[in-house]
Write a protein that holds these residues in place. Structure first.
Motif, PDB file in Angstrom:
ATOM      1  N   GLY A 223      10.998  -8.598   1.885  1.00 50.75           N
ATOM      2  CA  GLY A 223      12.425  -8.804   2.128  1.00 50.75           C
ATOM      3  C   GLY A 223      12.721  -8.693   3.610  1.00 50.75           C
ATOM      4  N   GLN A 224      13.985  -8.498   3.935  1.00 52.95           N
ATOM      5  CA  GLN A 224      14.381  -8.361   5.333  1.00 52.95           C
ATOM      6  C   GLN A 224      13.802  -7.081   5.917  1.00 52.95           C
ATOM      7  OE1 GLN A 224      18.614  -8.568   5.422  1.00 52.95           O
ATOM      8  NE2 GLN A 224      18.672 -10.767   5.036  1.00 52.95           N
ATOM      9  N   GLY A 225      13.434  -7.145   7.162  1.00 52.86           N
ATOM     10  CA  GLY A 225      12.874  -5.975   7.833  1.00 52.86           C
ATOM     11  C   GLY A 225      11.412  -5.736   7.503  1.00 52.86           C
ATOM     12  N   GLY A 226      10.770  -6.641   6.805  1.00 52.97           N
ATOM     13  CA  GLY A 226       9.352  -6.512   6.508  1.00 52.97           C
ATOM     14  C   GLY A 226       9.017  -5.580   5.360  1.00 52.97           C
ATOM     15  N   ARG A 227       9.996  -5.167   4.585  1.00 51.43           N
ATOM     16  CA  ARG A 227       9.745  -4.279   3.442  1.00 51.43           C
ATOM     17  C   ARG A 227       9.241  -5.119   2.264  1.00 51.43           C
ATOM     18  NH1 ARG A 227       9.999   0.857   2.229  1.00 51.43           N
ATOM     19  NH2 ARG A 227      10.738   1.458   0.179  1.00 51.43           N
ATOM     20  N   LEU A 228       8.108  -4.705   1.691  1.00 55.40           N
ATOM     21  CA  LEU A 228       7.499  -5.455   0.590  1.00 55.40           C
ATOM     22  C   LEU A 228       8.202  -5.198  -0.731  1.00 55.40           C
ATOM     23  CD1 LEU A 228       3.694  -4.885   1.294  1.00 55.40           C
ATOM     24  CD2 LEU A 228       5.115  -6.775   2.036  1.00 55.40           C
ATOM     25  N   PHE A 229       8.140  -6.179  -1.626  1.00 53.95           N
ATOM     26  CA  PHE A 229       8.590  -6.001  -2.997  1.00 53.95           C
ATOM     27  C   PHE A 229       7.406  -5.403  -3.749  1.00 53.95           C
ATOM     28  CE2 PHE A 229      11.148  -9.869  -1.825  1.00 53.95           C
ATOM     29  CZ  PHE A 229      12.352  -9.200  -1.723  1.00 53.95           C
ATOM     30  N   GLY A 230       7.379  -4.095  -3.907  1.00 53.21           N
ATOM     31  CA  GLY A 230       6.222  -3.426  -4.494  1.00 53.21           C
ATOM     32  C   GLY A 230       5.338  -2.913  -3.374  1.00 53.21           C
ATOM     33  N   SER A 231       4.054  -2.785  -3.658  1.00 53.93           N
ATOM     34  CA  SER A 231       3.122  -2.333  -2.631  1.00 53.93           C
ATOM     35  C   SER A 231       1.803  -3.078  -2.782  1.00 53.93           C
ATOM     36  CB  SER A 231       2.895  -0.820  -2.728  1.00 53.93           C
ATOM     37  OG  SER A 231       2.316  -0.491  -3.959  1.00 53.93           O
ATOM     38  N   VAL A 232       0.982  -2.996  -1.752  1.00 52.37           N
ATOM     39  CA  VAL A 232      -0.320  -3.659  -1.757  1.00 52.37           C
ATOM     40  C   VAL A 232      -1.310  -2.761  -2.499  1.00 52.37           C
ATOM     41  CG1 VAL A 232      -2.190  -4.492  -0.299  1.00 52.37           C
ATOM     42  CG2 VAL A 232       0.176  -4.853   0.401  1.00 52.37           C
ATOM     43  N   THR A 233      -2.056  -3.338  -3.442  1.00 56.50           N
ATOM     44  CA  THR A 233      -3.009  -2.567  -4.236  1.00 56.50           C
ATOM     45  C   THR A 233      -4.435  -2.770  -3.721  1.00 56.50           C
ATOM     46  OG1 THR A 233      -3.359  -4.366  -5.809  1.00 56.50           O
ATOM     47  CG2 THR A 233      -1.561  -2.835  -6.294  1.00 56.50           C
ATOM     48  N   ALA A 234      -5.325  -1.927  -4.190  1.00 55.81           N
ATOM     49  CA  ALA A 234      -6.735  -2.029  -3.806  1.00 55.81           C
ATOM     50  C   ALA A 234      -7.339  -3.339  -4.308  1.00 55.81           C
ATOM     51  CB  ALA A 234      -7.509  -0.837  -4.351  1.00 55.81           C
TER      52      ALA A 234
ATOM     53  N   VAL B 110     -18.137  -9.030  -1.724  1.00 58.21           N
ATOM     54  CA  VAL B 110     -17.383  -8.604  -2.898  1.00 58.21           C
ATOM     55  C   VAL B 110     -17.368  -7.077  -2.899  1.00 58.21           C
ATOM     56  CG1 VAL B 110     -17.276  -8.633  -5.414  1.00 58.21           C
ATOM     57  CG2 VAL B 110     -18.050 -10.659  -4.172  1.00 58.21           C
ATOM     58  N   LEU B 111     -16.168  -6.496  -2.955  1.00 54.12           N
ATOM     59  CA  LEU B 111     -16.021  -5.048  -2.897  1.00 54.12           C
ATOM     60  C   LEU B 111     -15.554  -4.489  -4.229  1.00 54.12           C
ATOM     61  CD1 LEU B 111     -14.153  -4.700   0.523  1.00 54.12           C
ATOM     62  CD2 LEU B 111     -16.592  -4.458   0.084  1.00 54.12           C
ATOM     63  N   ASP B 112     -15.950  -3.264  -4.499  1.00 46.38           N
ATOM     64  CA  ASP B 112     -15.479  -2.549  -5.678  1.00 46.38           C
ATOM     65  C   ASP B 112     -14.148  -1.910  -5.312  1.00 46.38           C
ATOM     66  OD1 ASP B 112     -15.116  -1.114  -7.975  1.00 46.38           O
ATOM     67  OD2 ASP B 112     -16.963   0.063  -7.814  1.00 46.38           O
ATOM     68  N   LYS B 113     -13.094  -2.262  -6.029  1.00 50.01           N
ATOM     69  CA  LYS B 113     -11.755  -1.784  -5.685  1.00 50.01           C
ATOM     70  C   LYS B 113     -11.638  -0.266  -5.766  1.00 50.01           C
ATOM     71  CE  LYS B 113      -9.936  -2.182 -10.334  1.00 50.01           C
ATOM     72  NZ  LYS B 113      -8.994  -2.774 -11.221  1.00 50.01           N
ATOM     73  N   ARG B 114     -12.479   0.366  -6.580  1.00 46.24           N
ATOM     74  CA  ARG B 114     -12.415   1.825  -6.728  1.00 46.24           C
ATOM     75  C   ARG B 114     -12.953   2.558  -5.504  1.00 46.24           C
ATOM     76  NH1 ARG B 114     -14.621   0.331 -12.284  1.00 46.24           N
ATOM     77  NH2 ARG B 114     -16.410   0.002 -10.971  1.00 46.24           N
ATOM     78  N   LYS B 115     -13.678   1.863  -4.643  1.00 44.14           N
ATOM     79  CA  LYS B 115     -14.248   2.483  -3.450  1.00 44.14           C
ATOM     80  C   LYS B 115     -13.323   2.378  -2.238  1.00 44.14           C
ATOM     81  CE  LYS B 115     -18.312   2.969  -5.492  1.00 44.14           C
ATOM     82  NZ  LYS B 115     -19.006   4.172  -5.768  1.00 44.14           N
ATOM     83  N   ILE B 116     -12.235   1.606  -2.356  1.00 42.77           N
ATOM     84  CA  ILE B 116     -11.288   1.427  -1.251  1.00 42.77           C
ATOM     85  C   ILE B 116     -10.389   2.653  -1.170  1.00 42.77           C
ATOM     86  CG2 ILE B 116      -9.351   0.060  -0.397  1.00 42.77           C
ATOM     87  CD1 ILE B 116     -10.700  -2.384  -1.670  1.00 42.77           C
ATOM     88  N   GLU B 117     -10.308   3.237   0.036  1.00 38.19           N
ATOM     89  CA  GLU B 117      -9.511   4.437   0.256  1.00 38.19           C
ATOM     90  C   GLU B 117      -8.332   4.106   1.165  1.00 38.19           C
ATOM     91  OE1 GLU B 117     -12.372   7.055   1.988  1.00 38.19           O
ATOM     92  OE2 GLU B 117     -13.444   7.321   0.096  1.00 38.19           O
ATOM     93  N   LEU B 118      -7.122   4.277   0.644  1.00 40.70           N
ATOM     94  CA  LEU B 118      -5.916   4.044   1.416  1.00 40.70           C
ATOM     95  C   LEU B 118      -5.294   5.387   1.772  1.00 40.70           C
ATOM     96  CD1 LEU B 118      -4.383   1.206  -0.786  1.00 40.70           C
ATOM     97  CD2 LEU B 118      -5.551   0.943   1.384  1.00 40.70           C
ATOM     98  N   SER B 119      -4.770   5.516   2.989  1.00 40.43           N
ATOM     99  CA  SER B 119      -4.159   6.780   3.405  1.00 40.43           C
ATOM    100  C   SER B 119      -2.827   7.004   2.696  1.00 40.43           C
ATOM    101  CB  SER B 119      -3.977   6.813   4.917  1.00 40.43           C
ATOM    102  OG  SER B 119      -3.176   5.730   5.315  1.00 40.43           O
ATOM    103  N   GLY B 120      -2.219   5.951   2.256  1.00 40.68           N
ATOM    104  CA  GLY B 120      -0.944   6.013   1.549  1.00 40.68           C
ATOM    105  C   GLY B 120      -0.603   4.619   1.052  1.00 40.68           C
ATOM    106  N   PRO B 121       0.469   4.482   0.304  1.00 44.51           N
ATOM    107  CA  PRO B 121       0.829   3.138  -0.175  1.00 44.51           C
ATOM    108  C   PRO B 121       1.264   2.236   0.973  1.00 44.51           C
ATOM    109  CG  PRO B 121       2.506   4.739  -0.785  1.00 44.51           C
ATOM    110  CD  PRO B 121       1.387   5.506  -0.169  1.00 44.51           C
ATOM    111  N   ILE B 122       0.880   0.974   0.877  1.00 42.85           N
ATOM    112  CA  ILE B 122       1.260  -0.016   1.895  1.00 42.85           C
ATOM    113  C   ILE B 122       2.499  -0.727   1.382  1.00 42.85           C
ATOM    114  CG2 ILE B 122       0.537  -2.105   3.092  1.00 42.85           C
ATOM    115  CD1 ILE B 122      -2.347  -1.108   2.858  1.00 42.85           C
ATOM    116  N   LYS B 123       3.654  -0.439   2.015  1.00 37.49           N
ATOM    117  CA  LYS B 123       4.917  -0.973   1.531  1.00 37.49           C
ATOM    118  C   LYS B 123       5.669  -1.803   2.560  1.00 37.49           C
ATOM    119  CE  LYS B 123       5.653   2.392  -2.028  1.00 37.49           C
ATOM    120  NZ  LYS B 123       6.650   2.739  -2.979  1.00 37.49           N
ATOM    121  N   THR B 124       5.077  -1.986   3.751  1.00 33.80           N
ATOM    122  CA  THR B 124       5.720  -2.807   4.775  1.00 33.80           C
ATOM    123  C   THR B 124       4.683  -3.734   5.405  1.00 33.80           C
ATOM    124  OG1 THR B 124       5.318  -1.134   6.468  1.00 33.80           O
ATOM    125  CG2 THR B 124       7.458  -1.058   5.369  1.00 33.80           C
ATOM    126  N   THR B 125       5.173  -4.780   6.048  1.00 31.21           N
ATOM    127  CA  THR B 125       4.263  -5.687   6.738  1.00 31.21           C
ATOM    128  C   THR B 125       3.766  -5.014   8.001  1.00 31.21           C
ATOM    129  OG1 THR B 125       6.107  -6.720   7.900  1.00 31.21           O
ATOM    130  CG2 THR B 125       5.403  -7.762   5.853  1.00 31.21           C
TER     131      THR B 125
END
Length: 149
Positions: A84-95, A109-124
């Motif tokens: 949306g406006q201001g770069g805020r995502l509709f939802g968040s980016v998943t592994a 090809v990566l195993d999604k369970r091995k991906i470590e995110l510091s927090g949810p990605i909710k903005t561009t």
């Protein structure tokens, strides 16, 4: 209770492993969640299929993990998501979306369970994503999240 794991279960085993667990744990958690199937002679034949599928996406050894790390760190990964406006995502980016974006960018090809995110990605914007390839090897790569047109 003897069961065959279909997914990786921490502190228990990997897909295709035949393990012995307490009846309640198997009956009330592992089987309903789809993490395992009951052991039978017929199901024992499926173990090979499960193990072959696992071998295709598994890191073989330390040398292979370092090779994959080199490929990942030199990769430019861009993920397009609705925003949306201001770069805020509709939802968040998943592994899963990150793993698909790496594959689309020409990476392994990566195993999604091995991906470590510091927090949810909710903005561009740009993010540092970490993936645990091996017990001794952790790769970091840059992910650029852009708004979909």
């Amino acid at each position: 209770m003897k069961i065959i794991l279909t997914n990786e279960v921490p502190n228990l085993g990997a897909p295709g492993d035949v393990v012995e667990v307490k009846d309640g744990y198997g009956r009330n958690y592992l089987l309903p969640q789809g993490f395992a199937i009951g052991w039978t002679k017929g199901a024992e034949k499926q173990v090979e299929t499960i193990k072959r599928a696992r071998a295709g996406r598994e890191i073989r050894d330390l040398g292979h993990a370092n090779e994959v790390k080199g490929k990942l760190e030199g990769l430019k990964v861009t993920l397009s998501a609705r925003a949306g406006q201001g770069g805020r995502l509709f939802g968040s980016v998943t592994a899963t979306e990150i793993a698909d974006a790496v594959k689309a960018a020409g990476g392994p090809v990566l195993d999604k369970r091995k991906i470590e995110l510091s927090g949810p990605i909710k903005t561009t914007g740009g993010y540092q994503v970490q993936i645990k390839l091996h017990s001794d090897v952790t790769a970091k790569f840059n992910l650029n999240v852009v708004a979909a047109k």
